[in-house]
Design a protein around this motif. Structure first.
Motif, PDB file in Angstrom:
ATOM      1  N   ARG A  96       0.832  -1.201   0.000  1.00 47.09           N
ATOM      2  CA  ARG A  96       0.000   0.000   0.000  1.00 47.09           C
ATOM      3  C   ARG A  96       0.866   1.251   0.000  1.00 47.09           C
ATOM      4  O   ARG A  96       0.586   2.224  -0.713  1.00 47.09           O
ATOM      5  CB  ARG A  96      -0.953  -0.008   1.201  1.00 47.09           C
ATOM      6  CG  ARG A  96      -2.049  -1.057   1.101  1.00 47.09           C
ATOM      7  CD  ARG A  96      -2.943  -1.059   2.340  1.00 47.09           C
ATOM      8  NE  ARG A  96      -3.831   0.100   2.361  1.00 47.09           N
ATOM      9  CZ  ARG A  96      -5.021   0.133   1.775  1.00 47.09           C
ATOM     10  NH1 ARG A  96      -5.477  -0.915   1.112  1.00 47.09           N
ATOM     11  NH2 ARG A  96      -5.777   1.202   1.869  1.00 47.09           N
ATOM     12  N   PHE A 124      -4.370  -3.798  -1.840  1.00 45.52           N
ATOM     13  CA  PHE A 124      -3.332  -2.772  -1.686  1.00 45.52           C
ATOM     14  C   PHE A 124      -3.469  -1.616  -2.680  1.00 45.52           C
ATOM     15  O   PHE A 124      -2.574  -0.782  -2.788  1.00 45.52           O
ATOM     16  CB  PHE A 124      -1.923  -3.382  -1.769  1.00 45.52           C
ATOM     17  CG  PHE A 124      -1.663  -4.237  -2.989  1.00 45.52           C
ATOM     18  CD1 PHE A 124      -1.244  -3.669  -4.173  1.00 45.52           C
ATOM     19  CD2 PHE A 124      -1.829  -5.609  -2.929  1.00 45.52           C
ATOM     20  CE1 PHE A 124      -0.997  -4.454  -5.289  1.00 45.52           C
ATOM     21  CE2 PHE A 124      -1.590  -6.408  -4.038  1.00 45.52           C
ATOM     22  CZ  PHE A 124      -1.175  -5.825  -5.224  1.00 45.52           C
ATOM     23  N   THR A 125      -4.601  -1.556  -3.396  1.00 43.61           N
ATOM     24  CA  THR A 125      -4.799  -0.460  -4.359  1.00 43.61           C
ATOM     25  C   THR A 125      -6.115   0.282  -4.172  1.00 43.61           C
ATOM     26  O   THR A 125      -6.369   1.269  -4.859  1.00 43.61           O
ATOM     27  CB  THR A 125      -4.749  -0.995  -5.803  1.00 43.61           C
ATOM     28  OG1 THR A 125      -5.823  -1.924  -6.014  1.00 43.61           O
ATOM     29  CG2 THR A 125      -3.422  -1.686  -6.093  1.00 43.61           C
ATOM     30  N   HIS A 127      -7.107   2.313  -2.037  1.00 41.10           N
ATOM     31  CA  HIS A 127      -6.989   3.663  -1.486  1.00 41.10           C
ATOM     32  C   HIS A 127      -6.500   4.674  -2.516  1.00 41.10           C
ATOM     33  O   HIS A 127      -6.423   5.873  -2.222  1.00 41.10           O
ATOM     34  CB  HIS A 127      -6.009   3.650  -0.312  1.00 41.10           C
ATOM     35  CG  HIS A 127      -4.600   3.297  -0.710  1.00 41.10           C
ATOM     36  ND1 HIS A 127      -4.259   2.064  -1.232  1.00 41.10           N
ATOM     37  CD2 HIS A 127      -3.445   4.027  -0.681  1.00 41.10           C
ATOM     38  CE1 HIS A 127      -2.962   2.044  -1.483  1.00 41.10           C
ATOM     39  NE2 HIS A 127      -2.449   3.222  -1.169  1.00 41.10           N
TER      40      HIS A 127
END
Length: 311
Positions: A96, A124-125, A127
């Motif tokens: 992240r 992890f993407t 945001h």
């Protein structure tokens, strides 16, 4: 114009990806926060390229090596990159952070792909401002010898990003497959895990030695699986194809599956017993030489496959 590739992480996988793309004539910028890793990367890449040349898999070393530059500054490393391959730690929070940094320096239309072995891209993407250009492109180690790449988009990933990645992998002489829905471990590791779990149980419960288990795959399943998959295998193993095979052998496989339980075959005692048998055959100080032997055998297999008609 030469396609420009950015790679984050100069470890084993990052260096291997650099070879994949440079071998295909693409310009590569290899980034790492660790200056020592960057110092070692170029010589390690040169050695791998020398091995490929000796195996007849590339014509020369200097051409691909000239396309690879190392860089310790993220902004400079990723400048102008059309595609970025992230090879950071197998840790969701670390990824992240890396993707936050990448979004700050990469163009909005740059595809951001991860080499993760099992973490879904959405973890992890989600945001990011532009998660639609993010996905997983999971290689098999080392990718310059084993061409499969699992392209695994997140629900937010655009079709354009998927298509660009699939085309790029084909241009880089890889063999991409599309993972149609997010699933932990993707396809290869779930298949490998199923075989490993059963192998460990059979070993643990005293049905077979470690050596004989390996021989079963090496001299049995592996011979067929080196040039065709399990579905084609069963389709060809019955006179009328896969439905015929299912009618003949489905009851056996269903019974075997019911006999399995959900216990953990990766317990410490089983691994210790397996390690004892493996170390008797291969002492720890011989692992590196055996790894080099494995790579030479893979190179010979690749050279052979290039000389047979494509399927």
């Amino acid at each position: 114009m030469t396609t420009r590739i950015g790679i984050v992480g100069a470890g084993l996988i990052g260096r291997a990806w650099a070879i994949v793309f440079a071998r295909a004539g693409m310009s590569v910028s290899l980034y790492d926060v660790d200056a020592d890793a960057l110092d070692k990367a170029r010589e390690a890449i040169r050695q791998s390229l020398n091995d490929l040349q000796q195996a007849g898999l590339i014509e020369n070393v200097d051409a691909p090596l000239a396309l690879i530059q190392v860089e310790s500054d993220l902004l400079r490393a990723m400048a102008g990159a059309e595609y970025i391959q992230e090879c950071g730690p197998e840790n969701c929070e670390a990824k992240r952070r890396i993707y936050t940094d990448l979004e700050a320096v990469a163009s909005e239309d740059t595809v951001l792909a991860s080499s993760t072995s099992g973490i879904a891209a959405s973890q992890f993407t989600d945001h990011l401002r532009h998660p639609e250009r993010c996905l997983v492109a999971h290689p098999v180690n080392p990718p310059y010898l084993i061409p499969l790449v699992e392209v695994a988009p997140a629900p937010a990933t655009s079709e354009a990003a998927v298509n660009r990645t699939m085309r790029l992998m084909e241009q880089a002489q890889q063999a991409p497959i599309l993972v149609r829905k997010e699933v932990q471990g993707f396809i290869l590791n779930r298949l490998q895990g199923a075989l490993l779990n059963e192998a460990l149980r059979l070993f643990r419960d005293g049905y077979v030695s470690a050596e004989d288990l390996d021989k079963t795959v090496k001299h049995g399943l592996g011979l067929r699986w080196s040039f065709m998959g399990p579905f084609e295998t069963i389709d060809l193993n019955a006179p009328s194809g896969v439905v015929d095979y299912g009618q003949r052998y489905g009851p056996l496989y269903r019974d075997v599956d019911r006999q399995r339980n959900d216990d953990d075959p990766w317990d410490a005692a089983t691994l210790a017993a397996l390690d004892k048998e493996r170390r008797e055959r291969l002492p720890t100080d011989g692992l590196a030489d055996r790894q080099a032997w494995r790579d030479r055998r893979l190179m010979a297999l690749m050279a052979h496959q290039r000389n047979v008609s494509p399927s």
